[in-house]
Design a protein around this motif. Sequence first.
Motif, PDB file in Angstrom:
ATOM      1  N   ARG A  17      75.789  32.074  66.185  1.00  0.00           N
ATOM      2  CA  ARG A  17      74.834  31.886  67.275  1.00  0.00           C
ATOM      3  C   ARG A  17      74.748  33.165  68.096  1.00  0.00           C
ATOM      4  O   ARG A  17      75.719  33.919  68.192  1.00  0.00           O
ATOM      5  N   ASP A  18      73.597  33.380  68.722  1.00  0.00           N
ATOM      6  CA  ASP A  18      73.460  34.535  69.606  1.00  0.00           C
ATOM      7  C   ASP A  18      73.991  34.174  70.990  1.00  0.00           C
ATOM      8  O   ASP A  18      74.520  33.072  71.211  1.00  0.00           O
ATOM      9  N   GLU A  19      73.830  35.092  71.925  1.00  0.00           N
ATOM     10  CA  GLU A  19      74.362  34.890  73.268  1.00  0.00           C
ATOM     11  C   GLU A  19      73.733  33.695  73.981  1.00  0.00           C
ATOM     12  O   GLU A  19      74.338  33.107  74.876  1.00  0.00           O
ATOM     13  N   ALA A  20      72.531  33.303  73.577  1.00  0.00           N
ATOM     14  CA  ALA A  20      71.849  32.155  74.185  1.00  0.00           C
ATOM     15  C   ALA A  20      72.130  30.851  73.437  1.00  0.00           C
ATOM     16  O   ALA A  20      71.577  29.814  73.777  1.00  0.00           O
ATOM     17  N   GLY A  21      72.973  30.934  72.396  1.00  0.00           N
ATOM     18  CA  GLY A  21      73.311  29.729  71.643  1.00  0.00           C
ATOM     19  C   GLY A  21      72.347  29.393  70.521  1.00  0.00           C
ATOM     20  O   GLY A  21      72.471  28.344  69.895  1.00  0.00           O
ATOM     21  N   ARG A  22      71.394  30.276  70.251  1.00  0.00           N
ATOM     22  CA  ARG A  22      70.424  30.033  69.172  1.00  0.00           C
ATOM     23  C   ARG A  22      70.988  30.516  67.839  1.00  0.00           C
ATOM     24  O   ARG A  22      71.709  31.508  67.791  1.00  0.00           O
ATOM     25  N   PRO A  23      70.618  29.843  66.749  1.00  0.00           N
ATOM     26  CA  PRO A  23      71.051  30.321  65.428  1.00  0.00           C
ATOM     27  C   PRO A  23      70.562  31.747  65.189  1.00  0.00           C
ATOM     28  O   PRO A  23      69.417  32.072  65.493  1.00  0.00           O
ATOM     29  N   VAL A  24      71.421  32.573  64.654  1.00  0.00           N
ATOM     30  CA  VAL A  24      71.074  33.971  64.385  1.00  0.00           C
ATOM     31  C   VAL A  24      70.313  34.089  63.068  1.00  0.00           C
ATOM     32  O   VAL A  24      69.369  34.854  62.962  1.00  0.00           O
ATOM     33  N   PHE A  25      70.722  33.326  62.076  1.00  0.00           N
ATOM     34  CA  PHE A  25      70.138  33.439  60.757  1.00  0.00           C
ATOM     35  C   PHE A  25      69.302  32.202  60.442  1.00  0.00           C
ATOM     36  O   PHE A  25      69.782  31.081  60.573  1.00  0.00           O
ATOM     37  N   PRO A  26      68.057  32.393  60.009  1.00  0.00           N
ATOM     38  CA  PRO A  26      67.219  31.245  59.672  1.00  0.00           C
ATOM     39  C   PRO A  26      67.754  30.522  58.437  1.00  0.00           C
ATOM     40  O   PRO A  26      68.154  31.161  57.462  1.00  0.00           O
ATOM     41  N   THR A  27      67.756  29.216  58.495  1.00  0.00           N
ATOM     42  CA  THR A  27      68.277  28.428  57.378  1.00  0.00           C
ATOM     43  C   THR A  27      67.579  28.783  56.074  1.00  0.00           C
ATOM     44  O   THR A  27      68.232  29.006  55.055  1.00  0.00           O
TER      45      THR A  27
END
Length: 144
Positions: A33-43
């Motif tokens: 996850r990035d610093e905002a909690g979003r997935p870094v890599f698309p599934t």
Amino acid sequence: MPHLVILYTGNLDAVTDMSTLCRRLADAMLAVRDEAGRPVFPTGGTRVLAYPAPHFAVADGGAAGQAAGLGSDYGFVYLNLRMGRGRSAAVHADAGRRLEAVAKDHFAPLLATRPVGVTLQIDEGPEVFDAKNSSLHPLFAPRT
């Protein structure tokens, strides 16, 4: 992107399950996850591909391993994660630590019993050309 490509000496196929390693590495990538909690890599863009080298030469060909009582059947694994630009150093480090932990756990039995080298590198753009054609990504797009 991202693509994790594994190149390895083909002699390791008889002593480890590379398909299991691929799945575990993909799962580790999907957990970043990035610093905002979003997935870094698309599934839909996460890929782990392993290629055995049927022909190889590693180090001294086995003399040092034989002398140390570890055998002469050396192995080597090279893991290279290629990702697009724009992620922070913290994300790079987190992805690297996660992937390294999976690889270390997977190869621990081999590292304890025979001469094996394992290298992990993460590379990031800049791309000089980047074309994508996929019917995979839409499977993971949010539905409205």
